[in-house]
Scaffold this active site. Structure first.
Site, short mmCIF file in Angstrom:
data_model
loop_
_atom_site.label_atom_id
_atom_site.label_comp_id
_atom_site.label_asym_id
_atom_site.label_seq_id
_atom_site.Cartn_x
_atom_site.Cartn_y
_atom_site.Cartn_z
N LYS A 55 0.83 -1.22 0.00
CA LYS A 55 0.00 0.00 0.00
C LYS A 55 0.86 1.26 0.00
O LYS A 55 2.08 1.19 0.29
CB LYS A 55 -0.92 -0.02 1.23
CG LYS A 55 -0.18 -0.04 2.54
CD LYS A 55 -1.12 -0.33 3.72
CE LYS A 55 -0.35 -0.38 5.02
NZ LYS A 55 -1.22 -0.79 6.15
N ARG A 153 -11.20 -0.81 14.68
CA ARG A 153 -11.10 -0.14 13.40
C ARG A 153 -12.03 -0.94 12.48
O ARG A 153 -13.19 -1.13 12.81
CB ARG A 153 -9.63 -0.10 12.94
CG ARG A 153 -9.32 0.99 11.95
CD ARG A 153 -7.82 1.14 11.70
NE ARG A 153 -7.24 -0.04 11.06
CZ ARG A 153 -5.97 -0.09 10.64
NH1 ARG A 153 -5.16 0.95 10.80
NH2 ARG A 153 -5.49 -1.19 10.08
N TYR A 287 12.20 30.92 7.93
CA TYR A 287 10.96 31.59 8.36
C TYR A 287 10.87 31.75 9.87
O TYR A 287 11.15 30.81 10.62
CB TYR A 287 9.75 30.78 7.90
CG TYR A 287 9.43 30.92 6.42
CD1 TYR A 287 9.18 32.16 5.85
CD2 TYR A 287 9.37 29.79 5.63
CE1 TYR A 287 8.87 32.27 4.50
CE2 TYR A 287 9.06 29.89 4.28
CZ TYR A 287 8.81 31.14 3.71
OH TYR A 287 8.51 31.23 2.38
N MET A 335 8.60 24.88 2.46
CA MET A 335 7.88 24.00 1.54
C MET A 335 8.84 23.22 0.63
O MET A 335 8.63 22.03 0.35
CB MET A 335 6.91 24.80 0.68
CG MET A 335 6.03 23.93 -0.21
SD MET A 335 4.99 24.90 -1.32
CE MET A 335 3.90 25.72 -0.18
#
Ligand SMILES: *Cc1c(COP(=O)(O)O)cnc(C)c1O
Length: 393
Positions: A55, A153, A287, A335
């Site tokens: 997956k 789940r 930042y 980013m």
């Protein structure tokens, strides 16, 4: 020092002037490591079949190359969460037994059945939807019934289980489907001795007994993820379903790994340094100026950011190998890039920064990256973004 920091198997920049010809950001994938890990895991659970979990694009390694590498290592089955992933395996021409376990109403079951994909059923409604889809394509789907043994789940509760089994048996007798498996999932397999494991296994045993008493003969009982494959032999049953471990990462705590085979991480995440510059003491970096240079130093800009899966929570923490030096992210991860303080070391643009890998060039293990980011290796590996080129070694 461009030459010095290349791992033996990882092609990199030559002189810094040739940087245009090499990948700026790359996840180097070693399929042979996946093959060897699967082989080692087969040895850990010799009496059980092995389903290789593919997956999330093979945990970020590429679903099709991961599938082929796992089969090469002796995997008996392949497994995906969602059907789109299973279709991708089939579209690559891979015909191995394939199980897919996560689908909501309206899923393309007919297409899945035609593609010979085995399906999970958690509820009566789902069982009937799958049986109807089978009828529409004149085929009897192969089903793995899911019991929720206590993770809360997916899966039928033990209360609903007898009805699910009875309905499945009825459909089976009518020739409309075949129950090939009964399965579940453990919540705390990576915490040795956790009492929920024994409790879940006891419910699993009851569920199997109920299924048999109602006439089902599930050939494959399976509950073991990587942690249970490596640490809980009584959870192996007929098939184990390792994911993380086939990619070379052991989910057990370090002190519980003594009897485990050594696994080799199959992914190395690397990027070429964009720029270096001298900065004076007290320069606020990235930042928010959350950190400043403690003294005059060299800063290196690495072109990987949170859009590439370098988690922002690794700000001021993520480890980076450059040549012989181990450094860390200085200030915030952006980013597309982050900054590393390399002190007075000789780092230049084009040098290869290694975030994690198997350790051949002393780079950090993905566990160290995950720890620095406050998460688990699973999230780091599956988060490596689509802008990062996969290069198969
Ligand atoms: C993801 C998953 C696995 C594999 O888990 P790992 O911890 O990566 O080994 C096994 N079974 C199911 C149902 C899963 O969703």
């Amino acid at each position: 020092m461009n030459q010095a920091n290349m791992g033996k198997t990882i092609p990199g920049a030559g002189a810094s002037g040739t940087i245009g010809s090499v990948p700026q950001r790359a996840a180097y994938i070693e399929p042979a490591a996946i093959t060897a890990n699967v082989r080692a895991l087969r040895g850990v659970a010799p009496g059980a079949k092995l389903l290789a979990v593919l997956k999330a694009d093979g945990y970020g390694h590429g679903i099709v190359p991961a599938a082929r590498a796992a089969l090469e290592g002796g995997a008996d089955y392949l497994g995906t969460a969602v059907l789109e992933e299973a279709f991708a395996v089939r579209e690559a021409g891979i015909g191995a037994p394939l199980f897919s376990w996560l689908a909501a109403p309206g899923a393309p079951y007919a297409r899945a059945i035609e593609a010979d994909i085995e399906l999970a059923a958690y509820s009566l409604d789902q069982l009937h939807e799958i049986a109807d889809a089978g009828e529409s394509v004149f085929a009897a789907p192969r089903i793995h019934l899911k019991i929720d043994t206590g993770m809360w789940r997916g899966g039928a509760t033990i209360t609903d289980w007898p009805r699910l089994c009875a309905a499945a048996r009825e459909l089976e007798v009518a020739g409309r489907l075949k129950v090939v498996g009964v399965w579940s999932h453990l919540a705390c397999a990576d915490e040795p001795g956790h009492p929920s494991v024994t409790a879940q296994l006891a419910v699993f045993e009851s569920a199997i007994a109920i299924a048999r008493s109602l006439g089902l003969e599930p050939r494959l009982r399976h509950i073991a993820n990587s942690a249970a494959t490596l640490g809980i032999p009584q959870a192996h049953y007929d098939m184990v379903r390792p994911g993380l471990a086939i990619y070379g990462v052991n989910p057990l705590p370090a002190q519980a790994r003594e009897s485990c085979p050594r696994l080799r991480p199959a992914m190395t995440l690397a990027a070429a340094v964009v720029q270096t510059k001298r900065a004076p003491a007290g320069a606020g970096v990235s930042y928010g100026h959350t950190e400043s240079t403690p003294k005059e130093t060299t800063l290196a800009v690495v072109p990987l950011g949170y859009a590439d899966g370098v988690l922002r929570s690794a700000s001021s923490a993520g480890p980076v190998q450059l040549g012989q030096g181990r450094y860390r992210v200085l200030g915030r991860v952006c980013m597309d890039q982050f900054v590393v303080d390399v002190g007075d070391d000789d780092v230049v643009a084009g040098d290869r920064a290694l975030l994690f890998g198997p350790g051949d060039s002393n780079e950090p293990h993905v566990e160290a990256w995950a720890a620095a980011a406050g998460t688990i290796p699973y999230e780091v590996l599956t988060g490596v973004g689509s802008r990062v080129q996969r290069i198969y070694l």
